[in-house]
Motif scaffolding. Structure first.
Motif, PDB file in Angstrom:
ATOM      1  N   UNK A   1       0.841  -1.186   0.000  1.00 39.39           N
ATOM      2  CA  UNK A   1       0.000   0.000   0.000  1.00 39.39           C
ATOM      3  C   UNK A   1       0.883   1.244   0.000  1.00 39.39           C
ATOM      4  N   UNK A   2       0.362   2.382  -0.439  1.00 40.00           N
ATOM      5  CA  UNK A   2       1.156   3.613  -0.466  1.00 40.00           C
ATOM      6  C   UNK A   2       1.732   3.941   0.901  1.00 40.00           C
ATOM      7  N   UNK A   3       3.024   4.163   0.928  1.00 43.00           N
ATOM      8  CA  UNK A   3       3.680   4.533   2.171  1.00 43.00           C
ATOM      9  C   UNK A   3       3.924   3.401   3.144  1.00 43.00           C
ATOM     10  N   UNK A   4       3.627   2.177   2.727  1.00 45.13           N
ATOM     11  CA  UNK A   4       3.806   1.028   3.611  1.00 45.13           C
ATOM     12  C   UNK A   4       4.759   0.019   2.984  1.00 45.13           C
ATOM     13  N   UNK A   5       5.241  -0.868   3.830  1.00 44.85           N
ATOM     14  CA  UNK A   5       6.124  -1.914   3.335  1.00 44.85           C
ATOM     15  C   UNK A   5       5.315  -3.028   2.662  1.00 44.85           C
ATOM     16  N   UNK A   6       6.000  -3.754   1.819  1.00 41.79           N
ATOM     17  CA  UNK A   6       5.364  -4.889   1.168  1.00 41.79           C
ATOM     18  C   UNK A   6       5.022  -5.945   2.223  1.00 41.79           C
ATOM     19  N   UNK A   7       3.825  -6.503   2.127  1.00 44.19           N
ATOM     20  CA  UNK A   7       3.408  -7.487   3.110  1.00 44.19           C
ATOM     21  C   UNK A   7       2.868  -8.744   2.446  1.00 44.19           C
ATOM     22  N   UNK A   8       3.026  -9.828   3.151  1.00 43.52           N
ATOM     23  CA  UNK A   8       2.560 -11.125   2.683  1.00 43.52           C
ATOM     24  C   UNK A   8       1.042 -11.181   2.693  1.00 43.52           C
ATOM     25  N   UNK A   9       0.474 -11.840   1.680  1.00 40.06           N
ATOM     26  CA  UNK A   9      -0.969 -12.033   1.614  1.00 40.06           C
ATOM     27  C   UNK A   9      -1.312 -13.518   1.655  1.00 40.06           C
ATOM     28  N   UNK A  10      -0.747 -14.284   0.746  1.00 40.67           N
ATOM     29  CA  UNK A  10      -1.068 -15.712   0.676  1.00 40.67           C
ATOM     30  C   UNK A  10       0.006 -16.433  -0.120  1.00 40.67           C
ATOM     31  N   UNK A  11       0.117 -17.737   0.122  1.00 42.08           N
ATOM     32  CA  UNK A  11       1.093 -18.543  -0.603  1.00 42.08           C
ATOM     33  C   UNK A  11       0.560 -19.957  -0.775  1.00 42.08           C
ATOM     34  N   UNK A  12       1.107 -20.627  -1.764  1.00 41.82           N
ATOM     35  CA  UNK A  12       0.707 -22.002  -2.039  1.00 41.82           C
ATOM     36  C   UNK A  12       1.911 -22.764  -2.555  1.00 41.82           C
ATOM     37  N   UNK A  13       2.043 -23.985  -2.099  1.00 38.03           N
ATOM     38  CA  UNK A  13       3.100 -24.857  -2.608  1.00 38.03           C
ATOM     39  C   UNK A  13       2.608 -25.488  -3.911  1.00 38.03           C
ATOM     40  N   UNK A  14       3.497 -25.551  -4.896  1.00 34.23           N
ATOM     41  CA  UNK A  14       3.106 -26.056  -6.206  1.00 34.23           C
ATOM     42  C   UNK A  14       2.767 -27.538  -6.155  1.00 34.23           C
ATOM     43  N   UNK A  15       3.491 -28.266  -5.347  1.00 32.59           N
ATOM     44  CA  UNK A  15       3.229 -29.695  -5.187  1.00 32.59           C
ATOM     45  C   UNK A  15       2.605 -29.921  -3.819  1.00 32.59           C
ATOM     46  N   UNK A  16       1.463 -30.559  -3.805  1.00 33.53           N
ATOM     47  CA  UNK A  16       0.794 -30.791  -2.531  1.00 33.53           C
ATOM     48  C   UNK A  16      -0.269 -29.763  -2.231  1.00 33.53           C
ATOM     49  N   UNK A  17      -0.044 -28.536  -2.665  1.00 34.82           N
ATOM     50  CA  UNK A  17      -1.074 -27.516  -2.541  1.00 34.82           C
ATOM     51  C   UNK A  17      -1.263 -26.909  -1.177  1.00 34.82           C
ATOM     52  N   UNK A  18      -0.295 -27.044  -0.273  1.00 37.56           N
ATOM     53  CA  UNK A  18      -0.436 -26.404   1.037  1.00 37.56           C
ATOM     54  C   UNK A  18      -0.610 -24.903   0.857  1.00 37.56           C
ATOM     55  N   UNK A  19      -1.524 -24.345   1.625  1.00 36.76           N
ATOM     56  CA  UNK A  19      -1.836 -22.924   1.521  1.00 36.76           C
ATOM     57  C   UNK A  19      -1.528 -22.194   2.809  1.00 36.76           C
ATOM     58  N   UNK A  20      -1.151 -20.948   2.676  1.00 36.47           N
ATOM     59  CA  UNK A  20      -0.825 -20.105   3.817  1.00 36.47           C
ATOM     60  C   UNK A  20      -1.459 -18.740   3.584  1.00 36.47           C
TER      61      UNK A  20
END
Length: 124
Positions: A39-58
């Motif tokens: 966001x403007x004036x803020x640091x980059x932050x994590x939103x979501x992730x997924x492993x390509x194999x197995x499909x674990x989500x975060x």
């Protein structure tokens, strides 16, 4: 690996958007992918992730229950379905890919490749 993100736009609060990120090049080297936002004036932050194999989500706490990350391995495409959008979700959203098994998934340093970003603006 090249990443091309799209799908951003201007929406009202409560609306939905689906972001896409197409990966090309040596995609066989990808262990996982993620979405970050800045966001403007803020640091980059994590939103979501997924492993390509197995499909674990975060998910970041801010995304849980509203956002869903998914991937289509055959198309080498990552998605982020965003529902019930809020003005505080306004940011440039970046997709990223990592090539290292066991790389941290919730920090930007865990990723080796980045897309160009797509702007999401949520009006109140």
């Amino acid at each position: 690996v090249q990443l091309q993100a799209c799908g951003g736009g201007l929406v009202q609060a409560g609306a939905s958007l689906r972001l896409s990120c197409a990966a090309s090049g040596h995609t066989f080297s990808i262990y996982g992918m993620g979405w970050f936002r800045q966001a403007p004036g803020k640091e980059r932050e994590f939103v979501a992730a997924i492993r390509w194999s197995g499909g674990s989500r975060y998910y970041a706490d801010s995304a849980k229950g509203r956002f869903t990350i998914s991937r289509d391995n055959a198309k080498n495409t990552l998605y982020l379905q965003m529902n019930s959008l809020k003005p505080e979700d306004t940011a440039v959203y970046y997709c990223a890919a990592d090539r290292t098994f066991g790389a941290p998934v919730t920090t930007s340093r865990g990723y080796d490749y980045w897309g160009q970003g797509t702007l999401v603006t949520v009006s109140s």
